[in-house]
Design an enzyme around this catalytic site. Structure first.
Site, PDB file in Angstrom:
ATOM      1  N   LYS A 269      98.805   4.885  24.783  1.00  0.00           N
ATOM      2  CA  LYS A 269      98.866   3.485  24.270  1.00  0.00           C
ATOM      3  C   LYS A 269      99.809   2.725  24.042  1.00  0.00           C
ATOM      4  CE  LYS A 269      95.713   0.313  22.822  1.00  0.00           C
ATOM      5  NZ  LYS A 269      94.801  -0.612  22.165  1.00  0.00           N
ATOM      6  N   ARG A 335      86.049   8.824  17.891  1.00  0.00           N
ATOM      7  CA  ARG A 335      87.222   8.265  17.401  1.00  0.00           C
ATOM      8  C   ARG A 335      87.056   7.161  16.090  1.00  0.00           C
ATOM      9  NH1 ARG A 335      92.573   8.067  19.481  1.00  0.00           N
ATOM     10  NH2 ARG A 335      93.126   5.523  18.198  1.00  0.00           N
TER      11      ARG A 335
END
Length: 405
Positions: A269, A335
């Site tokens: 990302k 996460r």
């Protein structure tokens, strides 16, 4: 004598071009091939010039006279009608070249190399669906805050408040690019601060209670679906990368001997290469899976073909099959799970966690840390994390989050 429609219709071409005069310098030119063109002869600055007024019958006698009169008005003001026509045409071309859509697509092309493909696709789709139909053809310098607000209100009205805020950000970026390239003077999108409804923060569902994590891990071990999906589920909490990074894992990126997974920048990302130290438990899962998928490219190939990675819905679907609801656990939830427990229970330094989450961590000089920063400490953290998860899975005594805090 002035021309008449009858005289024009009856006029026949000859071996040479024929001129049929009307009034005030206008005439009809008849070519040998039969074409008929309106022309205006005039003088300006001591020079004789011709101005085309169109073709007959597309431009009627009356319409040609109206065009002649408009040109003569310009002459009366000292304006050359031929030069005026060129200027108008150029202005229209400039307006098209400086339209919002043209500039927005330029901005998109400039930014594209720095974006992940999935993010880039979302941005261009949003612009094409929610901005270009209404703003695309407008010269960017003529767009006003109310023009932008109308487009944003359409997004709000369908309940996508967060998307409206994102679009306002894109608008601002596009206007700043237009300013930098000399095609706008100010960012009118900045005037819309506070004009939109407040977006409610939506956190991705995640299980962070230690006892509930243990139950999740046991459910994943008992998963009865495809073996590849089961391995992806078991590996997800151990590496806590983004779902897209996990499902597109390539065997060439993984070194089982070094216990490392090197994800290239183009798949991240933040567009920075990322190194994931692999715990002994993660290596064991990958070695078992390598016997099945190691001859192909993808660690987690799709169910129908080895040439593509597994579906982006595979892990979510597996979680739902195991009974974990949409508001309980998501693919991104691993996460949040790791970040919460590593910080609040295992007391790991926050910057180590942020590095391993591949967030934009900067050094004291403002530069992005490289992928090997704090590598020894992160190796230790990843093994500690995997060992802790094993204890949760076996039901060993755990420290509640509130007690740890």
């Amino acid at each position: 004598m002035a021309l008449s429609d009858t005289a024009i219709k009856n006029a026949k071409p000859g071996a040479k071009p024929i001129k049929l005069s009307d009034e005030k310098g206008m005439f009809l030119l008849i070519a040998p091939a039969g074409g008929k063109w309106w022309r205006l002869k005039y003088r300006i600055g001591g020079k004789e010039k011709l101005l085309s007024l169109g073709t007959y019958p597309e431009v009627s006698l009356k319409a040609a006279r109206d065009r002649r009169d408009d040109a003569r008005k310009l002459l009366a003001d000292g304006v050359d009608p031929s030069e005026n026509r060129k200027a108008v045409k150029s202005a229209k071309t400039d307006r098209a070249a400086n339209s919002f859509e043209v500039i927005a697509r330029e901005w998109y092309a400039k930014k594209l190399p720095g974006w992940a493909a999935s993010n880039a696709d979302k941005i261009i789709r949003r612009l094409e669906n929610d901005a270009f139909p209404w703003l695309g053809g407008m010269p960017i310098a003529e767009i006003t805050p109310p023009d932008l607000l109308k487009s944003l209100r359409r997004i709000e009205e369908r309940g996508a408040v967060e998307s409206a805020h994102r679009m306002r950000y894109y608008f601002s970026q596009i206007f700043r690019y237009a300013i930098a390239t000399g095609r706008a003077e100010r960012d009118v999108a900045s005037d819309l601060r506070g004009a939109l409804s407040t977006a409610e923060t939506q956190h991705r569902a995640a299980i962070t209670d230690p006892k509930a994590i243990g139950a999740l891990l046991r459910a994943m071990d008992d998963y009865q679906g495809a073996f590849v999906t089961k391995c992806a589920l078991r590996l997800a909490p151990l590496v806590f990368v983004r779902p897209g990074e996990l499902r597109k894992a390539d065997w060439i990126e993984i070194d089982l001997d070094k216990a490392e997974w090197n994800i290239p920048a183009e798949r991240m990302k933040m567009r920075e290469p990322h190194l994931v130290p692999l715990s002994a438990q993660a290596v064991a899962i990958l070695k078992e899976l390598h016997a099945l998928t190691g001859a192909g490219r993808y660690v987690f190939p799709g169910a129908r073909t080895n040439g593509r990675p597994m579906s982006d819905n595979a892990i979510l679907a597996a979680l739902r099959r195991m009974g974990f609801a949409k508001d309980e656990m998501s693919g991104h939830g691993f996460r949040a799970m790791a970040r919460t427990i590593l910080d609040e229970v295992l007391q790991v330094r926050p910057d180590f966690i942020e590095h391993q989450l591949a967030h934009a961590v900067r050094d004291p000089n403002g530069r992005a840390y490289n992928r090997t920063a704090h590598l020894a400490e992160r190796r230790k953290m990843m093994q500690q994390w995997s060992d802790y998860l094993d204890k949760l899975k076996t039901g060993a005594e755990v420290i509640p989050l509130n007690a740890a805090a």
